[in-house]
Every structure is written in structure tokens, then in C-alpha cells.
Design a protein around this motif. Structure first.
Motif, PDB file in Angstrom:
ATOM      1  N   LYS A 183      52.149  84.348 114.338  1.00  0.00           N
ATOM      2  CA  LYS A 183      51.959  84.112 112.894  1.00  0.00           C
ATOM      3  C   LYS A 183      52.326  82.673 112.535  1.00  0.00           C
ATOM      4  N   LEU A 184      53.371  82.163 113.176  1.00  0.00           N
ATOM      5  CA  LEU A 184      53.803  80.795 112.892  1.00  0.00           C
ATOM      6  C   LEU A 184      52.721  79.786 113.294  1.00  0.00           C
ATOM      7  N   THR A 185      52.038  80.061 114.388  1.00  0.00           N
ATOM      8  CA  THR A 185      50.983  79.145 114.841  1.00  0.00           C
ATOM      9  C   THR A 185      49.874  79.045 113.800  1.00  0.00           C
ATOM     10  N   THR A 186      49.467  80.175 113.235  1.00  0.00           N
ATOM     11  CA  THR A 186      48.414  80.145 112.202  1.00  0.00           C
ATOM     12  C   THR A 186      48.934  79.477 110.933  1.00  0.00           C
ATOM     13  N   LEU A 187      50.200  79.703 110.632  1.00  0.00           N
ATOM     14  CA  LEU A 187      50.801  79.085 109.442  1.00  0.00           C
ATOM     15  C   LEU A 187      50.792  77.558 109.571  1.00  0.00           C
ATOM     16  N   ARG A 188      51.051  77.074 110.768  1.00  0.00           N
ATOM     17  CA  ARG A 188      51.103  75.625 110.985  1.00  0.00           C
ATOM     18  C   ARG A 188      49.722  74.981 110.869  1.00  0.00           C
ATOM     19  N   ASP A 189      48.683  75.729 111.242  1.00  0.00           N
ATOM     20  CA  ASP A 189      47.329  75.194 111.346  1.00  0.00           C
ATOM     21  C   ASP A 189      46.857  74.637 109.995  1.00  0.00           C
ATOM     22  N   LYS A 190      46.451  73.372 109.968  1.00  0.00           N
ATOM     23  CA  LYS A 190      46.082  72.751 108.688  1.00  0.00           C
ATOM     24  C   LYS A 190      44.839  73.379 108.077  1.00  0.00           C
ATOM     25  N   ARG A 191      44.067  74.141 108.891  1.00  0.00           N
ATOM     26  CA  ARG A 191      42.857  74.779 108.341  1.00  0.00           C
ATOM     27  C   ARG A 191      43.178  76.080 107.606  1.00  0.00           C
ATOM     28  N   THR A 192      44.423  76.565 107.716  1.00  0.00           N
ATOM     29  CA  THR A 192      44.798  77.826 107.056  1.00  0.00           C
ATOM     30  C   THR A 192      44.858  77.626 105.537  1.00  0.00           C
ATOM     31  N   ASP A 193      44.111  78.466 104.790  1.00  0.00           N
ATOM     32  CA  ASP A 193      44.060  78.275 103.329  1.00  0.00           C
ATOM     33  C   ASP A 193      45.318  78.858 102.656  1.00  0.00           C
ATOM     34  N   SER A 194      45.460  78.575 101.358  1.00  0.00           N
ATOM     35  CA  SER A 194      46.679  78.964 100.628  1.00  0.00           C
ATOM     36  C   SER A 194      46.913  80.466 100.633  1.00  0.00           C
ATOM     37  N   ALA A 195      45.851  81.246 100.431  1.00  0.00           N
ATOM     38  CA  ALA A 195      46.011  82.706 100.353  1.00  0.00           C
ATOM     39  C   ALA A 195      46.523  83.241 101.693  1.00  0.00           C
ATOM     40  N   THR A 196      45.947  82.746 102.793  1.00  0.00           N
ATOM     41  CA  THR A 196      46.384  83.194 104.118  1.00  0.00           C
ATOM     42  C   THR A 196      47.798  82.697 104.400  1.00  0.00           C
ATOM     43  N   PHE A 197      48.089  81.477 103.968  1.00  0.00           N
ATOM     44  CA  PHE A 197      49.425  80.901 104.168  1.00  0.00           C
ATOM     45  C   PHE A 197      50.472  81.779 103.478  1.00  0.00           C
ATOM     46  N   ARG A 198      50.194  82.199 102.243  1.00  0.00           N
ATOM     47  CA  ARG A 198      51.161  83.031 101.503  1.00  0.00           C
ATOM     48  C   ARG A 198      51.337  84.388 102.196  1.00  0.00           C
ATOM     49  N   ARG A 199      50.230  84.954 102.680  1.00  0.00           N
ATOM     50  CA  ARG A 199      50.324  86.264 103.344  1.00  0.00           C
ATOM     51  C   ARG A 199      51.154  86.148 104.626  1.00  0.00           C
ATOM     52  N   LEU A 200      50.915  85.067 105.394  1.00  0.00           N
ATOM     53  CA  LEU A 200      51.652  84.904 106.653  1.00  0.00           C
ATOM     54  C   LEU A 200      53.143  84.639 106.401  1.00  0.00           C
TER      55      LEU A 200
END
Ligand SMILES: O=P(O)(O)OC[C@H]1O[C@H](OP(=O)(O)OP(=O)(O)O)[C@H](O)[C@@H]1O
Ligand SMILES: O=c1cc[nH]c(=O)[nH]1
Ligand SMILES: [Mg+2]
Length: 211
Positions: A14-31
Motif C-alpha cells: 500500500k505504501l508503494t502505491t501511496l508514494r507513486d506520483k500518479r496516484t490520485d487524491s481519492a486513491t491516496f486518501r483511501r490508502l
């Protein structure tokens, strides 16, 4: 001060996806919400409980329930707000206090713009949540305020920490009953005080730029 890095494949994923600059705000909040739930499981290992006598449909038995006084959860605004729901989901009896703090991006000094917490925290277990421990200025000031109010057991739950911030915490909070629980300790801070590799500005990634 005690440091605990939660080493678990789900946390790392989950942290890897959170770090990814392509991850949008909605996904960032969920993660962030999912990650705090996993970290909270470890962070609450010493939460105080008391004996509870109950009856199942089959027989009387003895279990435990969370003790009084209730634990206090304190999100550090803004970015810590994104970790509040995940934390209180695991600690349903918790009370919530708020600390609004912002770091001056030039001097890297933290200042407090809002405080809403009980004056007397004696005998309380407190869980502070903020995704980033960078220079440590914000968390040290927040925890010093909690200890000044009498908190006798403080756990900071952060998603990412920098070694420089951990060192400052260890120095400034030596001898205090403080635990830091994090998903990772990164390499270093850059010249702007950002964690490397980090995830950028947590507040902006959750809620957009405040400018
Ligand atoms: O360890 P430090 O160097 O003090 O930095 C960490 C702080 O910086 C970020 O907040 P920020 O000041 O960006 O406020 P925001 O949550 O409103 O974006 C972060 O959420 C921490 O509170
Ligand atoms: O990398 C960092 C450092 C401080 N605050 C953030 O949001 N990110
Ligand atoms: Mg920010």
C-alpha cells in the motif's frame, strides 16, 4: 522513545502505491486510511483494558474491554485528518482532540494555529496521527504539549519517517513515555526538508494545494 517499524507485505504494498506520483487524491486518501488501520493494530498493542464479565448464548465468560479513562486520538491538521477515521474505527471508545499545525516551508519551523483538546490529560493514553515525520519539529512540539497537559503514554502513528526526524525525537523526547510507529524510515531529508524518496506533500496530495 521507542521506534517501531511495521514490517508487513500489505503495508509495503500500500505504501508503494501511496508514494507513486500518479496516484490520485481519492486513491491516496483511501490508502492512507487502510494503512493507518494496519499500523493502528500494532500501535494499540498496549492499549489499556479491564476485565469484562459477559454471557455468551452458551455460558458466562470473562473477556476484556477498553478501560476508562478513554484513549484520546489527536490528528495533526491538515494531513493527519486523513488518518483519523482509520484510527477511531479500531478504537471506537476514543475521544478526539485536534491540533492544527503548519510548517513554515522556508524556515521549516512548526507553528500551532488551532488547539482543541482537554486541558487535563493526566492518566490518558494518547495516539497522535500525522502521516509525515520529517524534521520532527511538528511532532516534537505536539508531543511536548500533550505531555505538558499530563499525558503519561503517547504513541505517534506516522506513515513515513526520516532518520533526521527520528534522531531529533529521540533527543528532544528522551526519557518520555513516547512510541513512534511507522510504515517505513526513508533515506534522508532533501534541502527543502522533504523526505526522500517520501511521497511529496501529504496534505497537498490528500486535499490539494492550500494556496
Ligand atoms: O517533521 P516536520 O518537518 O515538522 O514536517 C512534518 C509536517 O509537515 C506536514 O504538514 P504541513 O506543515 O505541510 O501542513 P498540512 O498538513 O496542512 O499540509 C506533515 O503533515 C507534518 O505535520
Ligand atoms: O516530505 C514531506 C515533509 C514534510 N511534509 C510533507 O508533507 N512531506
Ligand atoms: Mg503540507
Amino acid at each position: 522513545m521507542r521506534l517501531q517499524v511495521v514490517d508487513h507485505p500489505l503495508v509495503a504494498h500500500k505504501l508503494t502505491t501511496l508514494r507513486d506520483k500518479r496516484t490520485d487524491s481519492a486513491t491516496f486518501r483511501r490508502l492512507a486510511d487502510e494503512l493507518v488501520t494496519l499500523l493502528a493494530y500494532e500501535a494499540t498493542r498496549d492499549v489499556r483494558t479491564e476485565q469484562a464479565d459477559i454471557e455468551t448464548p452458551v455460558a458466562p465468560t470473562t473477556g476484556v474491554k477498553l478501560s476508562h479513562p478513554r484513549p484520546l486520538v489527536v490528528p495533526i491538521l491538515r494531513a493527519g485528518l486523513g488518518m483519523l477515521d482509520g484510527m477511531v474505527r479500531l478504537l471506537p471508545t476514543a475521544e478526539v482532540g485536534f491540533l492544527g499545525m503548519v510548517r513554515n516551508e522556508e524556515t521549516l519551523e512548526a507553528s500551532t494555529y488551532a488547539t482543541r483538546m482537554p486541558e487535563d490529560l493526566s492518566g490518558r493514553q494518547v495516539y497522535v496521527v500525522d502521516p509525515m515525520l520529517a524534521t520532527g519539529g511538528t511532532l516534537v512540539a505536539a508531543i511536548q504539549e500533550l505531555i505538558k497537559r499530563g499525558a503519561d503514554d503517547v504513541t505517534a502513528v506516522v506513515l513515513l519517517a526520516a532518520p533526521e526526524g527520528v534522531e531529533i525525537m529521540e533527543r528532544e523526547l528522551a526519557g518520555t513515555p513516547v512510541t513512534v510507529v511507522t510504515a517505513a524510515v526513508d533515506e534522508r531529508l532533501n534541502e527543502h526538508g522533504y523526505i526522500v524518496p517520501g511521497l511529496g506533500d501529504a496534505g497537498d496530495r490528500m486535499y490539494g494545494s492550500a494556496e
